[in-house]
Scaffold this active site. Structure first.
Site, PDB file in Angstrom:
ATOM      1  N   TYR A   1       0.742  -1.116  -0.002  1.00 48.74           N
ATOM      2  CA  TYR A   1      -0.140  -0.049  -0.257  1.00 48.74           C
ATOM      3  C   TYR A   1       0.871   1.135   0.005  1.00 48.74           C
ATOM      4  CZ  TYR A   1      -4.238  -2.668   0.972  1.00 48.74           C
ATOM      5  OH  TYR A   1      -5.191  -3.725   0.941  1.00 48.74           O
TER       6      TYR A   1
ATOM      7  N   TYR B   1      -3.623  10.583  -6.840  1.00 55.89           N
ATOM      8  CA  TYR B   1      -4.451  10.889  -5.926  1.00 55.89           C
ATOM      9  C   TYR B   1      -4.749  12.524  -6.051  1.00 55.89           C
ATOM     10  CZ  TYR B   1      -3.509   6.603  -3.906  1.00 55.89           C
ATOM     11  OH  TYR B   1      -3.473   4.949  -3.789  1.00 55.89           O
TER      12      TYR B   1
ATOM     13  N   GLU C   1     -10.267   2.527  -6.582  1.00 56.24           N
ATOM     14  CA  GLU C   1      -8.890   2.669  -7.236  1.00 56.24           C
ATOM     15  C   GLU C   1      -8.469   0.954  -7.699  1.00 56.24           C
ATOM     16  OE1 GLU C   1      -5.313   3.862  -5.549  1.00 56.24           O
ATOM     17  OE2 GLU C   1      -6.287   3.783  -3.495  1.00 56.24           O
TER      18      GLU C   1
ATOM     19  N   GLU D   1      -6.958  -6.679 -11.259  1.00 56.03           N
ATOM     20  CA  GLU D   1      -7.425  -6.665  -9.725  1.00 56.03           C
ATOM     21  C   GLU D   1      -8.958  -6.775  -9.687  1.00 56.03           C
ATOM     22  OE1 GLU D   1      -6.179  -3.284  -7.609  1.00 56.03           O
ATOM     23  OE2 GLU D   1      -4.066  -3.585  -8.180  1.00 56.03           O
TER      24      GLU D   1
END
Length: 278
Positions: free
Chosen positions: A97, A107, A204, A213
């Site tokens: 992360y 971001y 995300e 993912e």
């Protein structure tokens, strides 16, 4: 990756070696932070060998501008084969992360998108419900809170995360940083029974190739969390998202009431050649 520079490419005096300006510009254009340089050829300096040539190169590279924050983040991953992450199957570790969160551009763009949605689509709303699915350690939650403050909106924020490792960090932020502004939910986004419908659904999950993912599968399963009416751009009709039987026919995108950020993704293929593969 390497660059061989012959000693003939330098200008030599009795006590000094320097690289010609045109050669120096060429070297700077050809090399990067991870390029190996080999100086070939004989040295006329007895006892010092090629040290004066190395000093000349150091003077050339001292002209390089300092790396940007983005370049510093990218450098360890250049020419580096990575196995695709599978966060739905595996619980990611904190250091993974941390790598994600070092991306300043992503971001800032998320915050901008949330702010624009609040400013335009919800300009008449005093209070807005935002659901962050796959919240990780909370970077998107912070983006949402900053955007809400800029837009002068009262937010009801839910952070949904299934990873027990990340939940520990989220719970700590919930108690010490967010202090009642965010409700942390430990659940699979596809199965979570939301107490209210979301005006904005933020995620995300795109990964490096859009779907590695399981972004489409996960987000399609979470679409019913969005506010009652959403527009299906895939079929060109309006669907009721609270009807779970029909929720899989809803596309991921903006709606009359509920908005998904991101609303779409496109993957591209680029032919490459690398000696690390063959």
């Amino acid at each position: 990756r390497g660059l061989v520079i012959p000693t003939e490419g330098f200008e030599v005096t009795k006590e000094k070696v320097q690289m010609r300006r045109d050669h120096a510009e060429l070297v700077l254009n050809l090399t990067g932070t991870d390029t190996r340089i080999v100086i070939s050829g004989a040295s006329p300096f007895q006892g010092r060998s090629h040290s004066l040539y190395l000093e000349a190169l150091e003077r050339v590279f001292s002209e390089l501008p300092a790396q940007t924050q983005q370049q510093q983040i990218e450098t360890p991953y250049r020419d580096f084969l990575q196995a695709p992450l599978q966060p739905l199957m595996d619980n990611l570790q904190s250091q993974t992360y941390e790598v994600f969160e070092k991306d300043p551009i992503k971001y800032s763009q998320y915050e901008k998108a949330i702010f624009e949605a609040l400013r335009t689509e919800h300009k008449e709303s005093a209070s807005v419900c935002i659901v962050v699915v796959g919240a990780g350690r909370g970077p998107l939650v912070r983006c949402a809170l900053r955007a809400g403050e800029r837009a002068s909106k009262t937010l009801r924020v839910y952070a949904v995360e299934k990873n027990a490792n990340a939940i520990v960090t989220l719970r700590n932020a919930e108690a010490t940083e967010w202090k009642g502004k965010v409700k942390v939910i430990e659940a699979d986004m596809r199965e979570w029974e939301a107490p209210e419908k979301a005006d904005l659904l933020v995620s995300e999950l795109l990964g490096s190739f859009g779907d590695n993912e399981l972004s489409p599968e996960c987000l399609d399963g979470a679409q019913w969390v969005l506010n009652p009416e959403i527009v299906s751009s895939r079929k060109g009709r309006t669907c009721r998202s609270e009807d779970k039987k029909d929720r899989f026919s809803n596309s991921i995108g903006s709606g009359k009431l509920g908005i998904s950020i991101p609303s779409s993704s496109t993957s591209y293929l680029q032919p490459i050649s690398t000696p690390k593969l063959w």
